[in-house]
Design a protein around this motif. Sequence first.
Motif, PDB file in Angstrom:
ATOM      1  N   MET A  36      38.644  34.746  56.422  1.00  6.40           N
ATOM      2  CA  MET A  36      38.973  34.726  58.495  1.00  6.40           C
ATOM      3  C   MET A  36      40.667  34.710  58.079  1.00  6.40           C
ATOM      4  O   MET A  36      40.977  35.045  59.311  1.00  6.40           O
ATOM      5  N   ARG A  37      40.939  34.378  57.119  1.00  5.80           N
ATOM      6  CA  ARG A  37      42.745  34.069  57.016  1.00  5.80           C
ATOM      7  C   ARG A  37      42.851  32.665  57.618  1.00  5.80           C
ATOM      8  O   ARG A  37      43.640  33.273  58.610  1.00  5.80           O
ATOM      9  N   SER A  38      42.380  31.718  58.281  1.00  3.40           N
ATOM     10  CA  SER A  38      42.628  30.923  59.129  1.00  3.40           C
ATOM     11  C   SER A  38      43.210  30.166  58.682  1.00  3.40           C
ATOM     12  O   SER A  38      43.722  29.119  57.467  1.00  3.40           O
ATOM     13  N   ALA A  39      44.734  30.373  58.766  1.00  4.99           N
ATOM     14  CA  ALA A  39      45.834  29.867  58.683  1.00  4.99           C
ATOM     15  C   ALA A  39      46.133  27.849  59.206  1.00  4.99           C
ATOM     16  O   ALA A  39      46.022  27.206  57.678  1.00  4.99           O
ATOM     17  N   ALA A  40      44.954  27.622  60.113  1.00  5.23           N
ATOM     18  CA  ALA A  40      44.877  26.230  60.327  1.00  5.23           C
ATOM     19  C   ALA A  40      44.257  25.237  59.189  1.00  5.23           C
ATOM     20  O   ALA A  40      44.383  25.010  58.371  1.00  5.23           O
ATOM     21  N   TYR A  41      43.417  26.387  58.993  1.00  5.34           N
ATOM     22  CA  TYR A  41      42.287  25.857  57.692  1.00  5.34           C
ATOM     23  C   TYR A  41      43.572  25.786  56.608  1.00  5.34           C
ATOM     24  O   TYR A  41      43.158  24.900  55.426  1.00  5.34           O
ATOM     25  N   LEU A  42      43.440  26.868  55.941  1.00  2.00           N
ATOM     26  CA  LEU A  42      44.541  27.309  54.489  1.00  2.00           C
ATOM     27  C   LEU A  42      45.924  26.242  54.953  1.00  2.00           C
ATOM     28  O   LEU A  42      46.172  25.815  53.644  1.00  2.00           O
ATOM     29  N   GLY A  43      45.917  26.129  55.843  1.00  2.00           N
ATOM     30  CA  GLY A  43      47.148  25.126  55.716  1.00  2.00           C
ATOM     31  C   GLY A  43      46.972  23.270  55.424  1.00  2.00           C
ATOM     32  O   GLY A  43      48.098  22.931  54.737  1.00  2.00           O
ATOM     33  N   LYS A  44      46.063  23.532  55.133  1.00  2.00           N
ATOM     34  CA  LYS A  44      45.392  22.384  55.012  1.00  2.00           C
ATOM     35  C   LYS A  44      45.769  22.184  52.858  1.00  2.00           C
ATOM     36  O   LYS A  44      46.066  20.403  52.292  1.00  2.00           O
ATOM     37  N   MET A  45      45.751  22.994  52.748  1.00  2.00           N
ATOM     38  CA  MET A  45      45.798  23.147  51.832  1.00  2.00           C
ATOM     39  C   MET A  45      46.993  23.766  50.467  1.00  2.00           C
ATOM     40  O   MET A  45      47.609  24.067  49.682  1.00  2.00           O
ATOM     41  N   ASP A  47      51.120  26.361  52.401  1.00  2.00           N
ATOM     42  CA  ASP A  47      51.753  27.607  52.851  1.00  2.00           C
ATOM     43  C   ASP A  47      50.155  28.201  52.911  1.00  2.00           C
ATOM     44  O   ASP A  47      49.858  28.760  51.921  1.00  2.00           O
ATOM     45  N   PRO A  48      49.996  28.669  53.983  1.00  2.00           N
ATOM     46  CA  PRO A  48      49.273  29.913  54.177  1.00  2.00           C
ATOM     47  C   PRO A  48      49.047  30.721  53.382  1.00  2.00           C
ATOM     48  O   PRO A  48      47.914  31.392  52.798  1.00  2.00           O
ATOM     49  N   ALA A  49      50.730  31.328  53.832  1.00  3.67           N
ATOM     50  CA  ALA A  49      51.755  32.646  53.235  1.00  3.67           C
ATOM     51  C   ALA A  49      51.092  33.099  52.277  1.00  3.67           C
ATOM     52  O   ALA A  49      50.448  33.893  51.143  1.00  3.67           O
ATOM     53  N   VAL A  50      51.094  31.516  51.126  1.00  7.97           N
ATOM     54  CA  VAL A  50      51.185  31.744  49.684  1.00  7.97           C
ATOM     55  C   VAL A  50      49.910  31.823  48.831  1.00  7.97           C
ATOM     56  O   VAL A  50      49.516  32.476  47.873  1.00  7.97           O
ATOM     57  N   LEU A  52      46.919  32.810  50.707  1.00  8.03           N
ATOM     58  CA  LEU A  52      46.526  34.043  50.343  1.00  8.03           C
ATOM     59  C   LEU A  52      47.303  35.409  50.023  1.00  8.03           C
ATOM     60  O   LEU A  52      46.313  36.671  49.908  1.00  8.03           O
ATOM     61  N   ALA A  53      48.395  34.859  50.075  1.00 10.31           N
ATOM     62  CA  ALA A  53      49.391  36.026  49.036  1.00 10.31           C
ATOM     63  C   ALA A  53      49.132  36.006  47.493  1.00 10.31           C
ATOM     64  O   ALA A  53      48.149  37.244  47.181  1.00 10.31           O
ATOM     65  N   TRP A  54      48.166  34.593  47.139  1.00 13.00           N
ATOM     66  CA  TRP A  54      47.732  34.285  45.948  1.00 13.00           C
ATOM     67  C   TRP A  54      45.777  34.953  45.803  1.00 13.00           C
ATOM     68  O   TRP A  54      45.593  36.500  45.135  1.00 13.00           O
ATOM     69  N   MET A  55      45.402  34.448  47.367  1.00 11.57           N
ATOM     70  CA  MET A  55      43.963  35.100  47.523  1.00 11.57           C
ATOM     71  C   MET A  55      43.854  37.112  46.902  1.00 11.57           C
ATOM     72  O   MET A  55      42.894  37.465  47.005  1.00 11.57           O
ATOM     73  N   ASP A  56      44.757  37.541  47.696  1.00 14.39           N
ATOM     74  CA  ASP A  56      45.162  38.826  47.686  1.00 14.39           C
ATOM     75  C   ASP A  56      45.202  39.417  46.597  1.00 14.39           C
ATOM     76  O   ASP A  56      45.033  40.696  45.926  1.00 14.39           O
ATOM     77  N   SER A  57      45.716  39.025  45.343  1.00 20.37           N
ATOM     78  CA  SER A  57      46.578  39.789  44.572  1.00 20.37           C
ATOM     79  C   SER A  57      45.220  39.088  43.190  1.00 20.37           C
ATOM     80  O   SER A  57      44.885  39.666  42.456  1.00 20.37           O
ATOM     81  N   MET A  58      44.039  38.238  43.782  1.00 24.86           N
ATOM     82  CA  MET A  58      43.107  38.199  42.986  1.00 24.86           C
ATOM     83  C   MET A  58      42.483  39.431  42.318  1.00 24.86           C
ATOM     84  O   MET A  58      41.768  40.090  43.490  1.00 24.86           O
ATOM     85  N   PRO A  59      41.737  39.765  41.375  1.00 24.04           N
ATOM     86  CA  PRO A  59      40.768  40.552  40.748  1.00 24.04           C
ATOM     87  C   PRO A  59      39.459  40.933  41.910  1.00 24.04           C
ATOM     88  O   PRO A  59      38.825  40.330  42.445  1.00 24.04           O
ATOM     89  N   LEU A  60      38.726  42.451  41.957  1.00 22.02           N
ATOM     90  CA  LEU A  60      38.638  42.846  43.297  1.00 22.02           C
ATOM     91  C   LEU A  60      36.967  41.929  42.407  1.00 22.02           C
ATOM     92  O   LEU A  60      36.017  41.273  43.095  1.00 22.02           O
ATOM     93  N   PRO A 109      46.294  35.752  38.300  1.00 16.08           N
ATOM     94  CA  PRO A 109      47.771  35.951  38.745  1.00 16.08           C
ATOM     95  C   PRO A 109      47.237  33.860  38.948  1.00 16.08           C
ATOM     96  O   PRO A 109      46.342  33.106  39.562  1.00 16.08           O
ATOM     97  N   PRO A 110      48.304  33.261  38.625  1.00 13.81           N
ATOM     98  CA  PRO A 110      48.670  32.264  38.350  1.00 13.81           C
ATOM     99  C   PRO A 110      47.929  31.007  40.344  1.00 13.81           C
ATOM    100  O   PRO A 110      48.386  31.631  40.750  1.00 13.81           O
ATOM    101  N   GLU A 111      47.492  30.252  39.939  1.00 18.31           N
ATOM    102  CA  GLU A 111      47.000  29.471  41.466  1.00 18.31           C
ATOM    103  C   GLU A 111      48.503  29.027  42.002  1.00 18.31           C
ATOM    104  O   GLU A 111      49.394  28.151  41.088  1.00 18.31           O
ATOM    105  N   PRO A 112      48.821  29.116  43.126  1.00 21.44           N
ATOM    106  CA  PRO A 112      50.419  28.721  43.327  1.00 21.44           C
ATOM    107  C   PRO A 112      50.526  27.751  43.799  1.00 21.44           C
ATOM    108  O   PRO A 112      51.240  26.723  43.340  1.00 21.44           O
ATOM    109  N   TYR A 113      48.818  26.186  44.009  1.00 23.20           N
ATOM    110  CA  TYR A 113      49.442  25.025  43.567  1.00 23.20           C
ATOM    111  C   TYR A 113      48.586  24.533  42.810  1.00 23.20           C
ATOM    112  O   TYR A 113      47.246  24.706  42.723  1.00 23.20           O
TER     113      TYR A 113
END
Length: 147
Positions: A36-45, A47-50, A52-60, A109-113
């Motif tokens: 759902m691309r929840s910035a509040a949820y992803l922000g706990k891990m 930068d949400p933008a980073v 989300l970019a990593w999730m978008d780059s994952m293979p199908l 792609p390597p994990e951002p964190y």
Amino acid sequence: MQQAVSARAPAHLWIVGVLSLLWSSFGAYDYTMSNMRSAAYLGKMGDPAVILAWMDSMPLYAKIGWALGVWAAVLGSVLLLLRSRYALYAFALSIVGMVLSFGGQYLGPPEPYQATGVLKYIPAIVVLIGLAQTWYAWRETKDGVLR
């Protein structure tokens, strides 16, 4: 008159079933909030933008595997509580999903964190619990508890 004979389910079935459903529900929550691309949820891990970019780059296939792994485990947990032998197949399908998902994470792609401490072992813990769920469903099917 014909009477249906049904053996009582052992107490451990309910304990394992409820714990399995709780565990799988956390995975479903994580999957849902992430997709759902929840910035509040992803922000706990991080930068949400980073993230989300990593999730978008994952293979199908990794994205499909993630969905399959999560939702098949939830289904397997529910089927376990319903005493259905199909719980075994759902948990086995969940293992296939885990292989696709974690394979895509490690080969993609390597994990951002980088996870540190116990967090870096989460994928192994998830796989071990998935294998334990599958083994338990197999054993209970073999013993005739799951029908």
